[in-house]
Design a protein around this motif. Structure first.
Motif, PDB file in Angstrom:
ATOM      1  N   GLN A  96       0.866  -1.434  -0.118  1.00  0.00           N
ATOM      2  CA  GLN A  96      -0.102   0.354   0.054  1.00  0.00           C
ATOM      3  C   GLN A  96       0.918   1.519   0.036  1.00  0.00           C
ATOM      4  N   ALA A  97       1.930   1.265   0.757  1.00  0.00           N
ATOM      5  CA  ALA A  97       3.025   2.471   0.530  1.00  0.00           C
ATOM      6  C   ALA A  97       3.261   2.739  -0.660  1.00  0.00           C
ATOM      7  N   LYS A  98       3.866   1.588  -1.445  1.00  0.00           N
ATOM      8  CA  LYS A  98       4.355   1.919  -2.615  1.00  0.00           C
ATOM      9  C   LYS A  98       3.602   2.288  -3.418  1.00  0.00           C
ATOM     10  N   THR A  99       1.694   1.193  -3.097  1.00  0.00           N
ATOM     11  CA  THR A  99       1.285   2.243  -4.611  1.00  0.00           C
ATOM     12  C   THR A  99       1.094   3.430  -4.417  1.00  0.00           C
ATOM     13  N   VAL A 100       0.949   3.945  -3.115  1.00  0.00           N
ATOM     14  CA  VAL A 100       0.643   5.310  -2.509  1.00  0.00           C
ATOM     15  C   VAL A 100       1.344   6.426  -3.417  1.00  0.00           C
ATOM     16  N   ALA A 101       3.386   5.674  -2.695  1.00  0.00           N
ATOM     17  CA  ALA A 101       4.068   6.741  -3.597  1.00  0.00           C
ATOM     18  C   ALA A 101       4.313   6.129  -5.262  1.00  0.00           C
ATOM     19  N   LYS A 102       3.333   5.841  -5.616  1.00  0.00           N
ATOM     20  CA  LYS A 102       3.774   5.281  -6.972  1.00  0.00           C
ATOM     21  C   LYS A 102       2.355   6.675  -7.780  1.00  0.00           C
ATOM     22  N   ASP A 103       1.180   6.843  -6.748  1.00  0.00           N
ATOM     23  CA  ASP A 103       0.146   7.838  -6.988  1.00  0.00           C
ATOM     24  C   ASP A 103       0.635   8.863  -6.815  1.00  0.00           C
ATOM     25  N   LEU A 104       1.758   9.170  -5.949  1.00  0.00           N
ATOM     26  CA  LEU A 104       1.940  10.930  -5.433  1.00  0.00           C
ATOM     27  C   LEU A 104       3.375  10.832  -7.072  1.00  0.00           C
ATOM     28  N   ARG A 105       3.756  10.377  -6.920  1.00  0.00           N
ATOM     29  CA  ARG A 105       4.580  10.204  -8.451  1.00  0.00           C
ATOM     30  C   ARG A 105       4.139  10.615  -9.460  1.00  0.00           C
ATOM     31  N   ASP A 106       2.798   9.876 -10.018  1.00  0.00           N
ATOM     32  CA  ASP A 106       2.469   9.729 -11.452  1.00  0.00           C
ATOM     33  C   ASP A 106       1.693  10.854 -11.298  1.00  0.00           C
ATOM     34  N   GLY A 107       0.524  11.825 -10.302  1.00  0.00           N
ATOM     35  CA  GLY A 107       0.289  12.423 -10.046  1.00  0.00           C
ATOM     36  C   GLY A 107      -1.628  12.397  -9.824  1.00  0.00           C
ATOM     37  N   LYS A 108      -1.379  10.954  -9.854  1.00  0.00           N
ATOM     38  CA  LYS A 108      -2.412  10.389  -9.477  1.00  0.00           C
ATOM     39  C   LYS A 108      -3.713  10.336  -8.573  1.00  0.00           C
ATOM     40  N   ILE A 109      -2.826  10.767  -8.040  1.00  0.00           N
ATOM     41  CA  ILE A 109      -3.755  11.534  -6.363  1.00  0.00           C
ATOM     42  C   ILE A 109      -3.554  12.311  -5.761  1.00  0.00           C
ATOM     43  N   THR A 110      -3.940  13.303  -5.629  1.00  0.00           N
ATOM     44  CA  THR A 110      -3.830  15.135  -5.315  1.00  0.00           C
ATOM     45  C   THR A 110      -4.192  15.901  -4.292  1.00  0.00           C
ATOM     46  N   HIS A 111      -3.857  16.537  -3.691  1.00  0.00           N
ATOM     47  CA  HIS A 111      -4.270  17.600  -2.395  1.00  0.00           C
ATOM     48  C   HIS A 111      -4.900  19.274  -3.290  1.00  0.00           C
ATOM     49  N   PRO A 112      -5.697  19.442  -2.756  1.00  0.00           N
ATOM     50  CA  PRO A 112      -6.507  19.273  -0.999  1.00  0.00           C
ATOM     51  C   PRO A 112      -7.502  18.210  -1.343  1.00  0.00           C
ATOM     52  N   GLY A 113      -8.180  17.854  -0.790  1.00  0.00           N
ATOM     53  CA  GLY A 113      -9.799  16.712  -0.443  1.00  0.00           C
ATOM     54  C   GLY A 113      -9.592  16.126   0.706  1.00  0.00           C
ATOM     55  N   SER A 114     -10.840  15.502   1.149  1.00  0.00           N
ATOM     56  CA  SER A 114     -10.873  15.064   2.318  1.00  0.00           C
ATOM     57  C   SER A 114     -10.138  13.586   2.179  1.00  0.00           C
ATOM     58  N   GLY A 115      -9.951  13.280   3.676  1.00  0.00           N
ATOM     59  CA  GLY A 115      -9.309  11.600   4.477  1.00  0.00           C
ATOM     60  C   GLY A 115      -7.785  11.528   3.851  1.00  0.00           C
ATOM     61  N   THR A 116      -7.205  10.808   4.015  1.00  0.00           N
ATOM     62  CA  THR A 116      -6.173  10.746   3.376  1.00  0.00           C
ATOM     63  C   THR A 116      -6.343   8.947   2.477  1.00  0.00           C
ATOM     64  N   PRO A 117      -5.334   8.292   1.425  1.00  0.00           N
ATOM     65  CA  PRO A 117      -5.483   7.236   0.581  1.00  0.00           C
ATOM     66  C   PRO A 117      -4.919   6.332   1.385  1.00  0.00           C
ATOM     67  N   ASP A 118      -5.289   4.902   0.798  1.00  0.00           N
ATOM     68  CA  ASP A 118      -4.924   3.822   1.451  1.00  0.00           C
ATOM     69  C   ASP A 118      -3.272   3.331   2.135  1.00  0.00           C
ATOM     70  N   GLY A 119      -2.730   3.652   2.786  1.00  0.00           N
ATOM     71  CA  GLY A 119      -1.202   3.544   2.823  1.00  0.00           C
ATOM     72  C   GLY A 119      -0.885   4.582   3.094  1.00  0.00           C
ATOM     73  N   TRP A 120      -0.987   5.580   3.329  1.00  0.00           N
ATOM     74  CA  TRP A 120      -1.210   6.885   4.015  1.00  0.00           C
ATOM     75  C   TRP A 120       0.186   6.655   5.240  1.00  0.00           C
ATOM     76  N   ASP A 121      -0.106   6.438   5.845  1.00  0.00           N
ATOM     77  CA  ASP A 121       0.421   6.282   7.396  1.00  0.00           C
ATOM     78  C   ASP A 121       1.740   5.357   6.771  1.00  0.00           C
ATOM     79  N   SER A 122       1.550   4.547   5.837  1.00  0.00           N
ATOM     80  CA  SER A 122       2.838   3.204   5.784  1.00  0.00           C
ATOM     81  C   SER A 122       3.800   4.326   5.334  1.00  0.00           C
ATOM     82  N   PHE A 123       3.146   4.903   4.226  1.00  0.00           N
ATOM     83  CA  PHE A 123       4.116   5.681   3.615  1.00  0.00           C
ATOM     84  C   PHE A 123       5.057   6.647   4.402  1.00  0.00           C
ATOM     85  N   ILE A 124       3.418   7.452   5.327  1.00  0.00           N
ATOM     86  CA  ILE A 124       4.290   8.704   5.872  1.00  0.00           C
ATOM     87  C   ILE A 124       5.755   8.254   7.385  1.00  0.00           C
ATOM     88  N   GLN A 125       5.233   7.067   7.567  1.00  0.00           N
ATOM     89  CA  GLN A 125       6.468   6.053   8.700  1.00  0.00           C
ATOM     90  C   GLN A 125       7.627   5.967   7.428  1.00  0.00           C
TER      91      GLN A 125
END
Length: 226
Positions: A96-125
């Protein structure tokens, strides 16, 4: 593209097992993983006087530039190397952390919005606790820089280039926080952090030979530090 809250609002805690006490100069003391380049501030209000560090860099990038693709070098490194970091994350957490990193890198998830993506806590750890930015040492050090750059680490790290990359990244972060319109500072900081995340995949363990007891301050410190 889904929108989320992509600020790092608090220290997520280390994704590593607890560490044992250490003995320095006959004194038994607790130990911890020390950041070399600090975590910085978890504020995301754009206020002045942010302490330079990993969270400050990330949050300023999101607030001022709204483009996590600036962090591509460190995102790529985490995607490639997260499995080598020796974390206590589960296999699902890692994916899940890898997916978050890939989606951030590829611009597939953006800010702002509500909530956090699945795996966000693991990614920021993983991002806040990159193993190449850590060494184990005693708590309550006489030479602890608190939320500043840990210059005594140059006497701890086995590789000079590792220290230099972190030191240079700290300088770029400091410059970026002072002038967030200059995204080149952030890009350079993330490039150097990416090299750390890609090359230095283990934490630097405790070595009693590198520490001494400061009798004047009644606390441990790195041998050779002021």
């Amino acid at each position: 593209m889904p929108g989320y809250k992509l600020f790092i609002t608090q220290d997520p805690g280390a994704p590593y097992a607890n560490v044992d006490d250490v003995t320095i100069g006959g004194h038994v003391v607790g130990s911890a993983w020390h950041h070399i380049l600090p975590k910085g501030d978890f504020r995301h209000d754009g206020g002045a006087n942010l302490a330079a560090g990993l969270a400050s860099l990330w949050n300023t990038m999101i607030l001022k530039n709204n483009d996590a693709r600036i962090a591509k070098p460190v995102l790529d490194a985490i995607i490639r190397r997260i499995g080598d970091y020796g974390t206590n994350l589960t296999a699902v957490d890692i994916e899940q952390a890898k997916t978050v990193a890939k989606d951030l890198r590829d611009g597939k998830i953006t800010h702002p919005g509500s909530g956090t993506p699945d795996g966000w806590d693991s990614f920021i750890q993983v991002y806040i606790w990159l193993p190449g930015n850590l060494f184990r040492g005693p708590r309550n050090r006489a030479d602890d820089p608190k939320n500043g750059f840990d210059t005594p680490a140059q006497l701890i790290l086995p590789q000079k280039d590792q220290y230099n990359l972190l030191y240079d990244a700290y300088g770029e972060i400091t410059a970026y926080l002072g002038n967030p319109s200059k995204t080149g500072y952030a890009q350079t900081a993330f490039t150097k952090l990416g090299k750390v995340a890609d090359t230095y995949r283990t934490r630097t363990e405790f070595s009693a030979a590198q520490w001494t007891w400061d009798s004047g301050k009644n606390a441990p410190k790195v041998k050779g530090s002021k």
